[in-house]
Scaffold this active site. Structure first.
Site, short mmCIF file in Angstrom:
data_model
loop_
_atom_site.label_atom_id
_atom_site.label_comp_id
_atom_site.label_asym_id
_atom_site.label_seq_id
_atom_site.Cartn_x
_atom_site.Cartn_y
_atom_site.Cartn_z
N ASP A 159 11.10 32.43 25.61
CA ASP A 159 10.65 31.72 26.81
C ASP A 159 11.28 32.38 28.04
O ASP A 159 12.48 32.27 28.26
CB ASP A 159 11.07 30.25 26.72
CG ASP A 159 10.53 29.42 27.87
OD1 ASP A 159 10.03 30.00 28.85
OD2 ASP A 159 10.63 28.18 27.80
N SER A 189 11.16 22.38 31.81
CA SER A 189 10.92 23.43 32.80
C SER A 189 11.57 23.06 34.13
O SER A 189 12.77 22.83 34.18
CB SER A 189 9.42 23.66 32.93
OG SER A 189 9.14 24.84 33.65
N HIS A 220 6.50 28.53 26.21
CA HIS A 220 7.14 27.62 27.17
C HIS A 220 6.61 26.19 27.06
O HIS A 220 6.98 25.33 27.84
CB HIS A 220 6.93 28.15 28.59
CG HIS A 220 7.63 27.37 29.65
ND1 HIS A 220 9.00 27.17 29.67
CD2 HIS A 220 7.15 26.71 30.74
CE1 HIS A 220 9.33 26.44 30.72
NE2 HIS A 220 8.23 26.14 31.39
#
Length: 442
Positions: A338, A280, A387
């Site tokens: 995602d 991320s 995610h």
């Protein structure tokens, strides 16, 4: 301009959330499931057996196929831009991507999120025990430094508590002699976690581009990156209770430079690599560091490679071009569902501005760097898992055992995903209006 190769893995598995007594961020769970294929463990003995097997799997030595990486490590690290290795996915590359994913997941496992603890937002363990306590005892790396980051993006109403406060962001490590022999080179690793703190969430919302300006000898004003990621990378906390008064950037440049020089002196003639991995926001920080090292020449002769899991876009076309010119290799592992991997620049990006009236806007648009390894997994009862780093790793492994990946903060994180999707819709609407305007002028 060449664009990244994309390959999709459609991996199905049966997965149910594991019952967990403590809740933590960013390990939400898995994955693409057929409703009729769920598995229920009803006896305590069965649950204990599954938990025991899971512990053994998490602490086992690297897969046997990793021995062969020594003969092809440069290809695995992108020497040929992973040509012929992504479709189908080469088993050695898969094992290496999984291995780095587990080393990133250790950041979440080791982060102290108990507000009552004196180590709140620091690592719970000492450097010597951290990897073992985080479940990767056989990783074959020695942690040399912890890295802390801060952001001056304060949360409204919580400025005093959030602005400029540093927290543990990851670690720097170097491969042991035994692992070096298995890998075929000495590997310097930097591992970043994703967004956890409120200030980091606020920084992520700063989607404007600004010059990176990392090299004082050549500022390259055309090379621009997302202001929020740059803020986290370069901000300092002069009152840091962890003793980290320097910025994340300064800590990393100093430590990686030291390791490169030390390894070159201690092991002359030995090949070396620099691997930067993150999830991320950590994937964005990984790209910034890789570019920074290469731009300043601090990597020496060591190739710099990024393994990004669920990472967003980081910079503009000039940033991508400069990374390519410097030889920075980036493999982006991205789930098709995602939303984070589609931000910033959900509409005006490397694909939509390639042709037509929007071509003139390419310099002001975000573009992904490197090649993409695309996964395809989703659990509609848990949208937040799209995610989740644990789901990414489990999908690559093709695991299907019940409870293999745990679910945490599902409701809160699903809300974040919903807000991201709402933001995407707003960006798309605005971009469509711009596109219509350009088409009328054409």
């Amino acid at each position: 301009m060449a664009f990244g190769i994309t390959t999709k893995l459609h991996l199905q598995c049966s997965m149910q959330p594991a019952a967990m007594s403590r809740r933590r961020h960013a390990k939400l769970g898995h994955v693409r499931c057929a409703a009729a294929a769920t598995t229920t463990l009803t006896s305590k003995a069965a649950v204990a057996t599954t938990a025991s097997a899971r512990t053994v799997r998490s602490r086992r030595a690297p897969a046997a196929s990793s021995a062969s990486v020594s003969h092809m490590w440069k290809k695995v690290h992108g020497l040929e831009d992973w040509e012929g290795m992504l479709e189908p996915l080469h088993p050695v590359l898969r094992d290496e991507v999984v291995r780095y994913g587990e080393l990133v997941r250790a950041c979440y496992e080791a982060l102290e999120e108990d507000r009552s603890s004196p180590k709140y937002m620091n690592c719970k363990y000492g450097k010597r025990q951290m990897l073992e306590e985080a479940g990767v005892a056989a990783a074959g790396y020695e942690v040399t430094r912890y890295i802390y980051s801060s952001s001056d993006a304060a949360v409204p109403g919580m400025e005093a508590m959030t602005s400029g406060c540093a927290s543990w962001a990851g670690y720097v490590a170097v491969s042991t002699d035994e692992m070096t022999r298995r890998l075929g080179r000495r590997d310097v690793l930097v591992s970043f976690r994703g967004t956890v703190t409120a200030a980091e969430w606020m920084a992520n919302l700063k989607s404007s581009l600004e010059p990176a300006s990392f090299d004082p000898r050549d500022a390259r004003p055309d090379v621009k990156v997302e202001s929020g990621f740059r803020n986290v990378y370069t901000s300092t906390d002069k009152t840091c209770r962890f003793g980290c008064v320097d910025s994340c950037r300064d800590q990393l440049l100093r430590e990686v430079s030291r390791l490169v020089a030390s390894c070159s002196k201690t092991h002359p003639g030995e090949e070396m690599s620099i691997t930067v991995a993150g999830h991320s926001m950590g994937g964005a920080l990984a790209q910034l560091l890789a570019y920074d090292l290469a731009e300043l020449g601090l990597n020496g002769d060591a190739p710099v490679t990024v393994f990004s899991f669920g990472g967003p876009r980081v910079g503009n076309a000039a940033f991508k071009a400069r990374c390519d010119e410097l030889g920075v290799k980036v493999l982006r592992v991205a789930n098709a569902h995602d939303p984070v991997t589609k931000l910033p620049g959900v509409f005006l990006n490397e694909t939509t501005t390639r042709l037509g009236p929007l071509d003139a806007m390419r310099g002001a648009c975000y573009m992904h760097v490197g090649q993409e390894l695309a996964l395809d997994f989703v659990r509609f009862s848990d949208l937040g898992s799209v995610h989740d780093l644990g789901a990414y790793v489990a999908s690559l492994k093709g695991e299907a055992a019940a409870g293999e990946v745990s679910f945490h903060h599902i409701n809160a994180y699903a809300g974040v995903i919903a807000k991201a999707m709402e933001f995407i819709d707003r960006q798309r609407d605005a971009a469509m209006r711009v596109c219509d305007w350009f088409c009328q002028l054409a």
